[in-house]
Design an enzyme around this catalytic site. Structure first.
Site, mmCIF file in Angstrom:
data_model
loop_
_atom_site.group_PDB
_atom_site.id
_atom_site.type_symbol
_atom_site.label_atom_id
_atom_site.label_comp_id
_atom_site.label_asym_id
_atom_site.label_seq_id
_atom_site.Cartn_x
_atom_site.Cartn_y
_atom_site.Cartn_z
ATOM 1 C CD GLU A 195 10.053 12.461 11.640
ATOM 2 O OE1 GLU A 195 9.191 11.997 11.666
ATOM 3 O OE2 GLU A 195 11.073 12.244 10.799
ATOM 4 C CB CYS A 245 13.312 8.916 7.912
ATOM 5 S SG CYS A 245 14.302 8.121 6.699
ATOM 6 C CE LYS A 290 -1.651 2.838 2.596
ATOM 7 N NZ LYS A 290 -1.398 3.961 1.951
ATOM 8 C CD GLU A 309 14.101 0.933 8.340
ATOM 9 O OE1 GLU A 309 14.393 1.752 8.844
ATOM 10 O OE2 GLU A 309 14.689 -0.266 8.042
HETATM 11 P P1 NAD Z 1 2.635 8.178 7.886
HETATM 12 O O1 NAD Z 1 3.186 7.400 9.110
HETATM 13 O O2 NAD Z 1 1.569 9.204 8.020
HETATM 14 O O3 NAD Z 1 2.075 7.169 6.833
HETATM 15 C C1 NAD Z 1 3.131 6.320 6.194
HETATM 16 C C2 NAD Z 1 2.276 5.346 5.464
HETATM 17 O O4 NAD Z 1 1.126 4.603 6.453
HETATM 18 C C3 NAD Z 1 1.232 5.762 4.432
HETATM 19 O O5 NAD Z 1 1.193 4.918 3.494
HETATM 20 C C4 NAD Z 1 0.056 5.787 5.295
HETATM 21 O O6 NAD Z 1 -1.464 5.748 4.463
HETATM 22 C C5 NAD Z 1 -0.109 4.676 6.256
HETATM 23 N N1 NAD Z 1 -0.896 4.627 7.493
HETATM 24 C C6 NAD Z 1 -1.261 5.700 7.931
HETATM 25 N N2 NAD Z 1 -2.259 5.548 8.848
HETATM 26 C C7 NAD Z 1 -2.305 3.990 8.870
HETATM 27 C C8 NAD Z 1 -2.725 3.055 9.746
HETATM 28 N N3 NAD Z 1 -3.584 3.448 11.023
HETATM 29 N N4 NAD Z 1 -2.612 1.847 9.543
HETATM 30 C C9 NAD Z 1 -1.496 1.476 8.402
HETATM 31 N N5 NAD Z 1 -1.214 2.198 7.868
HETATM 32 C C10 NAD Z 1 -1.516 3.588 8.150
HETATM 33 O O7 NAD Z 1 3.920 8.886 7.488
HETATM 34 P P2 NAD Z 1 4.123 9.742 6.356
HETATM 35 O O8 NAD Z 1 3.696 11.358 6.666
HETATM 36 O O9 NAD Z 1 3.762 9.159 4.847
HETATM 37 O O10 NAD Z 1 5.649 9.965 6.147
HETATM 38 C C11 NAD Z 1 6.578 10.636 6.880
HETATM 39 C C12 NAD Z 1 6.909 9.964 8.242
HETATM 40 O O11 NAD Z 1 7.721 8.738 7.693
HETATM 41 C C13 NAD Z 1 7.894 10.576 8.834
HETATM 42 O O12 NAD Z 1 7.832 10.449 10.181
HETATM 43 C C14 NAD Z 1 9.427 9.883 8.553
HETATM 44 O O13 NAD Z 1 10.501 10.314 9.354
HETATM 45 C C15 NAD Z 1 9.112 8.581 8.160
HETATM 46 N N6 NAD Z 1 9.898 7.834 7.117
HETATM 47 C C16 NAD Z 1 10.945 7.230 7.723
HETATM 48 C C17 NAD Z 1 11.656 6.391 6.932
HETATM 49 C C18 NAD Z 1 12.766 5.422 7.553
HETATM 50 O O14 NAD Z 1 13.214 4.591 6.728
HETATM 51 N N7 NAD Z 1 12.843 5.540 8.744
HETATM 52 C C19 NAD Z 1 11.697 6.539 5.657
HETATM 53 C C20 NAD Z 1 10.841 7.722 5.265
HETATM 54 C C21 NAD Z 1 9.985 8.245 5.977
#
Ligand code: NAD
Length: 495
Positions: free
Chosen positions: A398, A297, A188, A263
């Protein structure tokens, strides 16, 4: 210079993109769609299906059937050849994939294009791994001729959920190890950036990936994402995203005790020692925080500078930030593109306001970026705050925007303690010309990756991931493949 604008019009025409379930390109069962808009100007690029629990269910069934069926008989050599074919086709489509990401999530085209070596390297690295998976023969202490050995087996159906900030690398990082190990996948993508992931899925299908091995269900996190995380037919969840969502996913996975790799977010420190090579450190420290408008991230958002050089160094970082070219990612000269959405822009604005309210000083930036071609997009200036203390919100949380919180330090012991005083542990940067300091800090900083006199390096062969609330599990390297495998012990009484 390539005419990206002309290519853009041909690539995303505002029409419906379909998602992939069991080899079929389909709409959502609900018939509903999500709009994909360009964050640089608000134009409608396409609509994607708003998948929900019913679509996830169909995708999981397809992935299970593929896993139990024909895919289980595909040999390591064949999986390797498939990954190499996919790599060649991704390489051939590279410009279009990069342009799609730039349009869909705003990343400057120069940055998307620059990911080529890493992304193609990943596919070819996992192709290599596909033929190296093996167990061991292990002596035991039973009397008689009893033999014990292990075999490595694919973990099964993998549910993958990714964020919007790096769709090409993010999706391939989840799919390629699955193909290498013989798992199947329901992926997804983020509702904010699905278009390139759908293109990648089509390329993989055309390269010969059998039906059901990769399914892509587009949709919202609370609907499709949550349904995937709790689905009893999923054996393992691999998630990249925020720490808050990671927690929700870990909770959802407990129902069936599925394995989970996370991650998550970070608040990474960058430490500039007084013996640092300042000319080299200034641009790297600045881009540690500002690359991809801070939506990374590993963004090095806490800048600790030795007090003796603090004012001069931070002034030079601020001057560097002020010169960065802000604009739509499709312009080749752009260094800072838009934030992904109005919601993310509001979030960054809230942190900028908190910084000022709590007493930090804006040294450069501090608000929306104005200028020709920027009015309809979510553009924010790279911002450097001085006078920051460890307790301030901008030094703790963050932001996921182009913001540096700069702070002086006096001793190495002190800066290590302050750098580690965060719930996160994803990455850290150190600038020093002293070998002993480099070693000392690299070992004492609590982070999944520490870079010395550099930043941002991620290689297919080197493990990447977090400690503490930045998550668990590793992507990249041999350890990544292990995440997709189970170990079975086999005992044979040969007497
Ligand atoms: P997010 O957590 O809002 O969303 C990430 C994914 O999770 C999306 O596909 C979203 O639709 C899905 N999602 C949201 N709620 C969910 C739920 N309840 N159950 C299952 N899936 C759900 O994150 P974002 O805003 O898209 O991205 C930013 C975040 O991602 C930042 O915190 C960043 O640090 C992190 N990030 C981490 C890495 C890493 O490798 N550590 C890499 C990139 C981004």
């Amino acid at each position: 210079m390539k005419d990206w604008q002309a290519s853009a019009a041909a690539l995303h025409d505002g029409g419906l993109r379909r998602m992939l379930i069991d080899g079929q390109w389909c709409a959502a069962r609900s018939g509903e769609v999500i709009e994909a808009r360009n964050p640089a100007d608000g134009t409608l690029l396409a609509t994607v299906p708003r998948g929900d629990a019913r679509d996830i269910d169909a995708a999981v069934t397809a992935a299970r059937n593929a896993f139990d069926g024909p895919w289980s008989r595909v040999t390591p050599f064949e999986r390797q050849a498939l990954l190499l074919r996919i790599a060649d086709r991704i390489e051939a489509a590279w410009d279009d994939l990069c342009l799609s990401d730039t349009l869909d999530m705003g990343m400057p085209i120069q940055r998307t294009l620059a990911n080529r070596r890493r992304v193609l390297g990943m596919l070819r690295f996992y192709a290599g791994q596909a033929v190296t998976l093996h167990g061991e023969t292990i002596p035991n202490s039973f009397p008689g001729d009893i033999q014990s050995s292990t075999v490595r087996e694919p973990v099964g159906v993998v549910g993958a959920i990714i964020p919007w900030n790096a769709p090409i690398a993010g999706s391939i990082w989840k799919i390629a190890p699955a193909i290498a190990t013989g798992c199947t996948v329901v992926l997804k993508p983020s509702e904010e950036a699905s278009l390139t992931v759908l293109m990648i899925a089509r390329i993989m299908q055309e390269a010969g990936l059998p039906d059901g091995v990769l399914n892509v269900v587009t949709g919202h996190g609370a609907e499709a994402g949550a349904a995937l995380a709790e689905h009893p037919g999923i054996d393992k969840i691999v998630f990249t995203g925020s720490t808050a969502t990671g927690r929700a996913i870990a909770r959802a996975a407990t129902g069936t005790l599925k394995r989970v790799s996370l991650e998550l977010g970070g608040k990474s420190p960058v430490i500039v020692c007084r013996d640092a090579d300042i000319d080299k450190a200034v641009p790297v420290a600045a881009m540690a925080a500002f690359a991809n408008s801070g939506q990374i991230c590993i963004a090095g958002a806490r800048l600790f500078v030795a007090r003796e050089i603090h004012d001069d160094f931070v002034a030079r970082v601020a001057a560097y930030a002020a010169r960065l070219r802000i604009g739509p990612g499709i312009r080749e000269e752009t260094e800072i593109g838009p934030l992904i959405s109005a919601r993310q822009a509001d979030r960054v604005a809230g942190y900028l306001a908190a910084g000022t309210r709590e007493g930090a000083e804006v040294l450069t930036g501090g608000g929306r970026a104005e200028g020709p071609g920027l009015a309809a997009g979510h553009f924010y200036q790279p911002t450097v705050f001085g006078g920051v203390t460890d307790e301030m919100t901008i030094a703790r949380e963050e932001i996921f925007g182009p913001v540096i919180a700069a702070m002086p330090f006096d001793t190495l012991d002190e800066v290590v303690a302050r750098a580690n005083a965060t719930p996160y542990g994803l990455a850290a940067g150190v600038f020093t010309t002293h070998l002993g300091t480099a070693h000392k800090l690299a070992h004492r900083l609590k982070a999944g990756s520490v870079w010395v006199n550099m930043y941002h390096a991620i290689d297919p062969a080197v493990p990447f991931g977090g400690v503490k609330m930045s998550g668990y599990g590793r992507e990249g390297g041999r350890e990544h493949v292990e995440e997709y495998l189970d170990t079975k012990a086999i005992w044979i009484n040969a007497d």
